[in-house]
Motif scaffolding. Sequence first.
Motif, PDB file in Angstrom:
ATOM      1  N   CYS A  23      -8.161  -7.032   4.559  1.00 17.93           N
ATOM      2  CA  CYS A  23      -6.870  -7.243   5.238  1.00 17.93           C
ATOM      3  C   CYS A  23      -5.720  -6.642   4.446  1.00 17.93           C
ATOM      4  N   GLU A  24      -5.750  -6.784   3.125  1.00 13.10           N
ATOM      5  CA  GLU A  24      -4.690  -6.197   2.307  1.00 13.10           C
ATOM      6  C   GLU A  24      -4.784  -4.678   2.303  1.00 13.10           C
ATOM      7  N   ALA A  55      -6.350   0.674  10.667  1.00 21.64           N
ATOM      8  CA  ALA A  55      -5.183   1.311  10.053  1.00 21.64           C
ATOM      9  C   ALA A  55      -5.066   2.794  10.374  1.00 21.64           C
ATOM     10  N   ARG A 107      -3.212  -3.523   5.481  1.00 25.67           N
ATOM     11  CA  ARG A 107      -1.753  -3.613   5.418  1.00 25.67           C
ATOM     12  C   ARG A 107      -1.165  -2.508   4.542  1.00 25.67           C
ATOM     13  N   GLY A 152       1.211   0.200   6.074  1.00 29.41           N
ATOM     14  CA  GLY A 152       2.534   0.353   5.504  1.00 29.41           C
ATOM     15  C   GLY A 152       2.859   1.811   5.222  1.00 29.41           C
TER      16      GLY A 152
END
Length: 330
Positions: free
Chosen positions: A237-238, A283, A241, A245
């Motif tokens: 999940c990180e 992503a 992100r 980002g």
Amino acid sequence: MMVFPAPLQPGDRIAVTAFSSGVPPVLHGQLDRALQCLRDQGWQVEEGACLRGESQDASAPAVERLAELKRFLFDPDIRAILPPWGGERATELLPGIDFAALARLPPKWVAGFSDISTLLTPLTLLAGWATLHGPNLFDLGNPQRAEENSALLHALHYGLPPQQGHYKAFWRWDAPGERYPSTLRVLGAQKARIAGRLIGGCLDTLSRLQGSPYFDLRAFKREPALLYLENCELRPCELMRALLGLRLSGALDGLSGLVLGRSSGPDAADAKALSYSGALEAALDGLPYPVIVDADIGHVPPQWTLMNGAWAELEVDAGQATLRFEKGCA
């Protein structure tokens, strides 16, 4: 304008300083073997005071690490700076480095990976110095890594990394005696050929620099640009992100391709959680250029030696790869 350090000659001086994490006494033996490898190449080694110790996750207080790094960066008699390895705290030094002044000086070699990316990438983007992302100095004392270490030494001797192929197997730090089959893949395709001026490093640290001058790719992308990233510790999940980002900030716009190294971060805890592959799909889906995954880059050895600022061409077909470098456009 990109400038390339001159090949190292016998008698040239190499500075060794830990501007992030230092080397505790229990590992000084391997550090000494790595330093001897440099001496065996005919180079002189100058050890910094910020090297053989570790406190508060750093070799020394930030003010001391910055002063020593700046001394070596601006010393005309130092031809290369090789930190022992990465760490956690290089970011706090960036505001104290005058990259514009460095851009007016002849470049010197700086090499490594992990938190070393925190310095390598801004040196290329802001000072125009070509830098080397590859095995850390500490790895030179590891006989298991002789083949990949030879590519790093080749770059220092001859000014450019050699042509490199895909390693057939990889290993993990927690099981160094075991080997696992290694295969590159292209998301949504069987093969790809991508080329561009190379830039990148460790996603864990570079994603924290987005929006700052230290990871601003806009000027760099005036030429075709090839971005590479590798994940050290980010969970799926990180990781998602961090990549999203970069995508939202525009860092992933206008590239000729994206290359991701093998991830050493943890995967999904169970079948109901987001997996590493699922994080990449969430992503990166829909990017208008090839995305290559599980390349020989980063925290899961072995790894290529990459030159930030050089023109790179990467071909991937049926899980195999060939990587070539030029100083100018091919």
